[in-house]
Design an enzyme around this catalytic site. Sequence first.
Site, mmCIF file in Angstrom:
data_model
loop_
_atom_site.group_PDB
_atom_site.id
_atom_site.type_symbol
_atom_site.label_atom_id
_atom_site.label_comp_id
_atom_site.label_asym_id
_atom_site.label_seq_id
_atom_site.Cartn_x
_atom_site.Cartn_y
_atom_site.Cartn_z
ATOM 1 N N ALA A 72 -3.701 7.492 -5.446
ATOM 2 C CA ALA A 72 -2.294 7.088 -5.461
ATOM 3 C C ALA A 72 -2.274 5.585 -5.767
ATOM 4 O O ALA A 72 -2.247 4.745 -4.867
ATOM 5 C CB ALA A 72 -1.638 7.384 -4.116
ATOM 6 N N ALA A 113 0.846 -1.196 0.000
ATOM 7 C CA ALA A 113 0.000 0.000 0.000
ATOM 8 C C ALA A 113 0.877 1.240 0.000
ATOM 9 O O ALA A 113 2.096 1.154 -0.195
ATOM 10 C CB ALA A 113 -0.918 -0.010 1.220
ATOM 11 N N ASN A 114 0.296 2.404 0.186
ATOM 12 C CA ASN A 114 1.074 3.640 0.289
ATOM 13 C C ASN A 114 0.371 4.588 1.258
ATOM 14 O O ASN A 114 -0.685 4.265 1.796
ATOM 15 C CB ASN A 114 1.276 4.271 -1.092
ATOM 16 C CG ASN A 114 -0.034 4.654 -1.729
ATOM 17 O OD1 ASN A 114 -0.751 5.525 -1.245
ATOM 18 N ND2 ASN A 114 -0.387 3.987 -2.818
ATOM 19 N N ARG A 115 0.942 5.749 1.470
ATOM 20 C CA ARG A 115 0.487 6.645 2.543
ATOM 21 C C ARG A 115 -0.658 7.570 2.159
ATOM 22 O O ARG A 115 -1.000 8.475 2.917
ATOM 23 C CB ARG A 115 1.658 7.506 3.038
ATOM 24 C CG ARG A 115 2.752 6.719 3.699
ATOM 25 C CD ARG A 115 3.804 7.649 4.297
ATOM 26 N NE ARG A 115 4.956 6.910 4.755
ATOM 27 C CZ ARG A 115 4.998 6.243 5.906
ATOM 28 N NH1 ARG A 115 3.964 6.238 6.716
ATOM 29 N NH2 ARG A 115 6.095 5.583 6.233
ATOM 30 N N SER A 116 -1.253 7.382 0.995
ATOM 31 C CA SER A 116 -2.356 8.267 0.608
ATOM 32 C C SER A 116 -3.523 8.148 1.590
ATOM 33 O O SER A 116 -3.952 7.047 1.931
ATOM 34 C CB SER A 116 -2.842 7.897 -0.798
ATOM 35 O OG SER A 116 -4.043 8.577 -1.073
#
Length: 227
Positions: free
Chosen positions: A95, A29-32
Amino acid sequence: LAALPLAGKHVLVTAGPTHEPIDPVRFIANRSSGKQGYAIAAAAFAAGARVTLVSGPVSLLPPPGVTLVAVETAREMLEAVRHALPADIAVFAAAVADWRVADAGAQKIKKDEGGTPHFMLVENPDILATIARDEAQRPTLVVGFAAETEQVVEHARAKLARKGCDLIVANDVSPQPGGASVMGGDRNRVHLISMNGVETWPDMDKQAVAAALVARLGQLERAKLHI
Ligand code: C5P
């Protein structure tokens, strides 16, 4: 009473991260946070549009009045976006994970079996580029985001051309001196990059960025339709 600026328009917004499974319990995943995309969806609804918000996993409540389509992976997001078309304006604020694990396992990978796992990554579809270059389904106005940590405007200019969109909203997501970050934070400082040049907006909260952006999108869409 003057008509609302986006009355009768369908606005499609993507927001949030995507989750790409490694196995049934793990994911990339990512920090969006989804905050900017959700704010844009809310602002478009307030401007009179019918709004479809295709969102990856976030911890936000859907804005009232907006049709939420919840997805997890990039491939699901592309499918949901296609399903939501046609749209007059599409804002790709998600994102999206660039890669996914080639063959995500159906069972949980056990720590004690076969040592440290190695994953083969494959590229995800580029949703923005796919829709911007789709002659049959392209919305009148296609807007991309560019989260960069350096040479923000230069990279965004290249992205505008590469992806075939009308406008790139570029923001600097590098960690800030005070510790506040755009990703996950409540404020944003953006540059608007189009064929006509670059416009830099002052630091604003994400709701204010959304309202100003939606106002601008209404003008740009009318200009593109020559009305
Ligand atoms: O290339 P990059 O990921 O920096 O581009 C960002 C823009 O492209 C954003 O608007 C994002 O929503 C969109 N994008 C997409 N699908 C991808 C990757 C990015 O729609 N697979």
